[in-house]
Design an enzyme around this catalytic site. Structure first.
Site, PDB file in Angstrom:
ATOM      1  N   SER A 195      48.821  66.048  68.774  1.00 56.35           N
ATOM      2  CA  SER A 195      49.923  65.157  68.402  1.00 56.35           C
ATOM      3  C   SER A 195      51.227  65.697  69.016  1.00 56.35           C
ATOM      4  CB  SER A 195      49.994  65.049  66.880  1.00 56.35           C
ATOM      5  OG  SER A 195      50.854  64.024  66.501  1.00 56.35           O
ATOM      6  N   ASP A 409      43.117  55.882  66.555  1.00 57.67           N
ATOM      7  CA  ASP A 409      44.314  56.643  66.222  1.00 57.67           C
ATOM      8  C   ASP A 409      45.426  55.660  65.844  1.00 57.67           C
ATOM      9  OD1 ASP A 409      46.700  58.119  66.263  1.00 57.67           O
ATOM     10  OD2 ASP A 409      45.929  59.509  67.778  1.00 57.67           O
ATOM     11  N   HIS A 447      43.663  60.098  64.068  1.00 57.26           N
ATOM     12  CA  HIS A 447      44.682  60.936  64.705  1.00 57.26           C
ATOM     13  C   HIS A 447      44.290  62.414  64.635  1.00 57.26           C
ATOM     14  CE1 HIS A 447      48.475  61.826  66.450  1.00 57.26           C
ATOM     15  NE2 HIS A 447      48.937  62.456  65.391  1.00 57.26           N
TER      16      HIS A 447
END
Ligand SMILES: *[C@@H]1O[C@H](CO)[C@@H](O)[C@H](O)[C@H]1NC(C)=O
Ligand SMILES: *[C@@H]1O[C@H](CO)[C@@H](O)[C@H](O)[C@H]1NC(C)=O
Ligand SMILES: *[C@@H]1O[C@H](CO)[C@@H](O)[C@H](O)[C@H]1NC(C)=O
Ligand SMILES: *[C@@H]1O[C@H](CO)[C@@H](O)[C@H](O)[C@H]1NC(C)=O
Ligand SMILES: *[C@@H]1O[C@H](CO)[C@@H](O)[C@H](O)[C@H]1NC(C)=O
Ligand SMILES: *[C@@H]1O[C@H](CO)[C@@H](O)[C@H](O)[C@H]1NC(C)=O
Ligand SMILES: [Ca+2]
Length: 524
Positions: A195, A409, A447
């Site tokens: 991320s 995601d 995610h």
């Protein structure tokens, strides 16, 4: 073994396999008996540029240690190690806090870690993960404390730490601490993050190509300005829960209906009805099928404005000149929690607008619009965009880059990772980046982790390390690539329940169902 003379090249050739230490057997050496006192003495003896060693302590396996900062109170330590807490002044108005965890059983490798969101949190779970795999592991607070964006307010150097500098400091200072403690330099250096951590890893390859020999950058928040814009625009398309001002708002229970309909339309495009859409790009979702009509009176349905909002979020985001700013929300990702659709600005995008872009704490999300994309492009705080295809310096020094992206995601669209691959490919004039950069798309993963897919492949924390082998663990696969020249063709993921596995394919290969074998395989 117990040797203490080293020829790194020779030894790495012999012992590159990740199961084996590059060198080992501290236990046999007199050095080991001194490790306790050596660790403690770092506080007074180690002098590094701009750096203060706050504390150095020897920690036994199975301990809980207390932490500085506001992010968490305690952290678990599962292997015996020397823990060094330090801070480095990056300028006279900014400082990076960090920790180096130096395991007794060290295989000679350095590992730097990233952060998440707007986060200023030392990633203790990954310090524990890295050291359990025998890396000397360093993590930083990214130049500020806490999850919110307030520390950025009026502090351009704090923004610089977040945008590009904290990971560099971690690498430069961290490596010196490693050498001082073990009395030897590290052999190879690695990076692991997802991320924001994925963006930091990408930034490291672009700006500081010497820092890491190998990088794992998951679900990277690259093209950051447009990611913030996309997050806000999607939130605005869906609107706020007041029906009079936002007829397009879709409440949680209706999202479940949408998710079911997406699956009904697209699950079997890949040949298997398994609740996973292998390639969301092939899913041409029609929200119109849920449009309310008299005929389906009793089943939940969508109004015209709701259908229109869905049409927008499942389409790429363009600017006024028709230039694509950001790829579309992946059909299937609506099944995972998506905080941009709850009727409020997300903390990460909202704080970025308030404290970094507009310098206006009164910023009202309901006024958000396309003009802010232009403003963010102009300001590009700290060079945060991280959207540059020129990775030639990293490639030319032999760096290896592994990236992955879950295909459901709901925070960062997986299409963006394909877009970055294509950008690098075009910029470097390399039709295939296989020689140094590989992207693995992970069907049914959210995610960075979780989801119905085979979402464990060593990418995050101990739990994801379902099988300790480079075929199933992306960090160990990277080590094999860097030290043994063995590039991973596939990564095998394990499901959360540990009961099944699936092969993940590297872009642009496709994941194809083999009915005869009853399994997916990768096809060019
Ligand atoms: C770092 O900055 C602080 C505050 O400005 C200062 O007190 C300290 O001496 C500096 N440390 C180093 C090692 O430069
Ligand atoms: C130390 O601080 C100076 C000025 O603040 C900076 O130019 C230099 O790069 C810093 N060194 C490190 C290793 O951060
Ligand atoms: C901080 O550093 C900047 C740039 O290096 C310099 O102009 C400024 O005078 C310094 N401020 C203090 C209080 O030392
Ligand atoms: C807000 O402040 C940052 C520095 O902290 C600056 O880069 C940016 O241009 C400012 N924004 C506006 C709209 O002036
Ligand atoms: C990429 O960067 C290198 C320096 O690292 C430079 O020499 C080269 O010209 C750049 N290539 C492109 C296509 O911009
Ligand atoms: C993986 O390796 C670590 C370190 O060698 C070990 O502690 C752990 O038990 C192993 N896990 C599995 C699932 O084999
Ligand atoms: Ca399917």
């Amino acid at each position: 073994m117990g040797f203490l003379t080293f020829d790194f090249k020779f030894i790495s050739k012999l012992l590159w396999t990740t199961g084996l230490p590059l060198f080992s057997a501290w236990t046999e050496s007199p050095r080991f008996r001194d490790q306790h006192s050596k660790c403690l003495s770092l506080v007074s003896h180690l002098k590094l540029e701009n750096t203060t060693i706050i504390d150095a302590s020897y920690v036994a396996a199975g301990s809980k240690v207390s932490t500085l900062g506001t992010c968490q109170d305690t952290a678990d330590v599962n292997v015996p190690l020397c823990r060094v807490q330090f801070f480095t002044n990056t300028t006279n108005t900014s400082v990076v806090h960090a920790e180096a965890w130096l395991p007794d059983e060290w295989y000679g490798r350095f590992l730097g870690l990233g952060n998440g969101g707007l986060g200023g949190c030392i990633d203790y779970a990954h310090l524990d993960y890295g050291t359990s795999l025998h890396f000397a592991t360093v993590a930083s607070n990214n130049g500020h404390d806490g999850q919110g964006g307030a520390p950025f307010f009026g502090k351009p150097e704090v923004i610089n730490d977040f945008a590009f500098r904290a990971i560099h400091v971690e690498a430069v200072i961290g490596k010196q601490i490693v050498e001082a403690y073990y009395g030897l330099p590290h052999s190879k250096s690695y990076y692991l993050g997802c991320s924001t951590g994925g963006r930091q890893g990408t930034q490291a390859a672009l700006k500081f190509p010497e820092d890491f020999d190998g990088i794992v950058a998951g679900a990277p928040a690259t093209d950051f300005n447009h990611l913030v814009h996309w997050t806000n625009m999607l939130g605005r398309y869906i609107g706020t829960p007041e029906p009079e001002s936002s007829p397009s708002f879709i409440p949680a229970e209706l999202w479940e209906v949408v998710a079911k309909e997406v699956m009904r339309q697209c699950d079997d495009l890949d040949g298997v009805q398994d609740g996973i859409i292998t390639d969301p790009d092939s899913c041409d979702f029609r929200a119109e099928s849920l449009l309310c009509s008299d005929a389906v009176a009793d089943s939940p349905c969508l109004t015209e404005p709701q259908v229109e909002a869905l049409r927008k979020i499942y389409s790429p985001l363009y600017d006024r000149n028709g230039e694509m700013l950001y790829p579309r929300f992946d059909p299937g990702a609506e099944s995972m929690p998506a905080d941009m659709f709850i009727g409020e600005v997300t903390e990460r995008a909202g704080d970025w607008m308030k404290y970094v872009v507009l310098n206006d704490t009164e910023f009202d999300f309901r006024d958000y619009g396309p003009k802010y994309a232009v403003l963010m492009d102009q300001i590009n705080p700290g060079g945060i965009a991280t959207f540059d295809g020129n990775m030639s310096a990293f490639r030319d020094r032999g760096g290896k880059f592994l990236t992955y992206h879950g295909r459901i995601d709901s925070v960062i669209a997986s299409g963006n990772s394909k877009r970055v691959y294509d950008l690098i490919s075009r910029t470097l004039g390399m039709p295939s980046l296989d020689s140094f950069y590989r992207l693995f798309l992970v069907p049914g993963m959210s995610h960075c982790t979780f989801g119905p897919g085979a979402s464990r492949f060593g990418q995050v924390r101990q739990e994801s390390n379902a099988i300790n082998a480079s075929s199933h663990n992306i960090l160990l696969a990277l080590v094999d690539w860097v030290e043994g020249g063995l590039a991973p063709d596939t990564i095998i993921g394990t499901t959360e329940d540990g009961k099944s596995t699936r092969v993940h394919c590297r872009y642009p290969h496709r994941s194809v169902w083999d009915a005869e074998k009853g399994a997916f395989r990768c096809e060019e």
